[in-house]
Write an enzyme that holds these catalytic residues in place. Structure first.
Site, PDB file in Angstrom:
ATOM      1  N   LYS A 258       0.857  -1.204   0.000  1.00 32.04           N
ATOM      2  CA  LYS A 258       0.000   0.000   0.000  1.00 32.04           C
ATOM      3  C   LYS A 258       0.890   1.250   0.000  1.00 32.04           C
ATOM      4  CE  LYS A 258      -3.502   2.847   0.591  1.00 32.04           C
ATOM      5  NZ  LYS A 258      -4.377   3.169  -0.570  1.00 32.04           N
TER       6      LYS A 258
ATOM      7  N   CYS B 130      -1.930   9.738  -6.756  1.00 34.24           N
ATOM      8  CA  CYS B 130      -3.057   9.505  -5.855  1.00 34.24           C
ATOM      9  C   CYS B 130      -4.077  10.620  -6.035  1.00 34.24           C
ATOM     10  CB  CYS B 130      -2.611   9.477  -4.401  1.00 34.24           C
ATOM     11  SG  CYS B 130      -4.037   9.391  -3.288  1.00 34.24           S
TER      12      CYS B 130
HETATM   13  C1  DHB Z   1      -5.223   6.068  -2.951  1.00 36.64           C
HETATM   14  C2  DHB Z   1      -5.730   5.913  -4.221  1.00 36.64           C
HETATM   15  C3  DHB Z   1      -4.863   5.851  -5.278  1.00 36.64           C
HETATM   16  O1  DHB Z   1      -5.307   5.695  -6.557  1.00 36.64           O
HETATM   17  C4  DHB Z   1      -3.506   5.949  -5.064  1.00 36.64           C
HETATM   18  O2  DHB Z   1      -2.677   5.889  -6.085  1.00 36.64           O
HETATM   19  C5  DHB Z   1      -3.009   6.089  -3.787  1.00 36.64           C
HETATM   20  C6  DHB Z   1      -3.868   6.148  -2.728  1.00 36.64           C
HETATM   21  C7  DHB Z   1      -6.124   6.147  -1.824  1.00 36.64           C
HETATM   22  O3  DHB Z   1      -7.191   6.757  -1.957  1.00 36.64           O
HETATM   23  O4  DHB Z   1      -5.785   5.631  -0.748  1.00 36.64           O
END
Ligand code: DHB
Length: 311
Positions: A46, A129
């Site tokens: 993540k 993001c």
């Molecule tokens: C999140 C969503 C994304 O597309 C990303 O690249 C990083 C984080 C999120 O909302 O947590």
């Protein structure tokens, strides 16, 4: 025997599939399932910030008819957690550590910590993001993207790649490729979700997710043509040493095949992994093998990047 391998930097991947960052990769328990899943050749953690974050409140993921919409807001356990996990398991397979700082300083500080650590895998710097209120996607700001890479490569010498947002204009493909080609990037991962979309729940006439007034990133089947276009456009423009992770719209082995045909080295799976769980990799691997044998291919290199266009 069908050969489905890839190489990025000095790493060889014994399978070409992995999770898309954000899906099944927040905790040790989830990461362990991807690590041991049949058909998965790697994993990505993540996207991390320097310290842990709870993310956006309320309903922040919803399935929709042709995919999913989310606005998670970067919930994660902090860089040290994912650094510990990847260092612990890095002898098993090549692994990707994803980072997504909320500022240039955050990103550079995290890269400094990774540089000084025992981590010896690949780093994915997430420039895309879409879900943190008030923080635009860096990948749409070409000047800032170039500046971050300039400062990062001044000291960072482990394999580094970037996660990009989808681009929608030929001029933008040209512009981002010109910038990326100036740096010794190991890979690019394209595409992140198509940001700031809207979906309505017809039962309630409300937006389907709560954060940001309902605006969220969409993925899944609906994203496939945009993913194919971005993989193809970047493969045509990037230096051959920069490998490509294709992400977006994978539901079947044929979808994996199409991303490879457009130039992907590895292929990652987001929405469908969320919906089906880690057994999805075994299914997709088998379906890809079936698709390849229909075409009499035995190795992904037989068709990688070989998309034909009409006269
Ligand atoms: C999140 C969503 C994304 O597309 C990303 O690249 C990083 C984080 C999120 O909302 O947590």
């Amino acid at each position: 025997m069908t050969s489905m391998t890839a190489s990025i930097a000095n790493f060889t991947f014994n399978d070409i599939l992995l999770n898309a960052a954000g899906v099944y990769c927040q905790t040790d328990e989830e990461l362990d399932q991807i690590l041991k899943a049949d058909g998965a050749g790697s994993l990505v953690t993540k996207s991390a910030t320097p310290i842990e974050r709870a993310g956006n409140p309320g309903v922040r993921y919803a399935d929709m008819p042709l995919g999913s919409i989310n606005s998670m807001g970067l919930p994660n356990l902090g860089l040290d957690y994912y650094l510990d996990y990847t260092i612990k398991h890095q002898s098993e397979k090549p692994l990707f550590l994803s980072i997504a700082g909320l500022s240039k300083a955050d990103n550079l500080n995290m890269l400094k910590e990774i540089q000084a650590s025992d981590f010896n895998g690949l780093v994915e710097l997430n420039l895309s993001c879409p879900n943190v209120p008030g923080k635009p996607q860096t990948g749409y700001d070409f000047e800032t993207t170039a500046q971050i890479l300039e400062e990062a490569f001044a000291f960072f010498d482990k394999p580094l790649g970037v996660k990009l947002p989808p681009y929608f204009d030929i001029a933008h493909f040209d512009m981002i490729a010109k910038i990326l080609n100036q740096f010794p990037l190991a890979f690019v991962n394209t595409i992140n979700s198509i940001g700031n979309a809207m979906m309505v729940d017809p039962e309630t006439d409300t937006a389907m997710i709560a954060p940001k007034g309902g605006f969220g990133g969409i993925g899944g089947a609906i994203a496939k043509p945009t993913a194919l276009a971005n993989v193809r456009a970047l493969r045509q423009r990037l230096n051959p040493e920069i490998k490509i992770i294709g992400t977006g719209g994978v539901k079947t082995g044929r979808d994996v095949y199409d991303l490879i045909l457009c130039g992907a080295d590895l292929v990652s799976v987001g929405t469908t992994l969320h919906q089906e769980g880690p057994q999805v990799f075994g299914r997709l691997k088998q379906e890809l093998a079936d698709e390849m044998s229909k075409k009499n291919y035995t190795d992904v290199t037989d068709f990688r990047g070989q998309l034909q266009t009409l006269a």
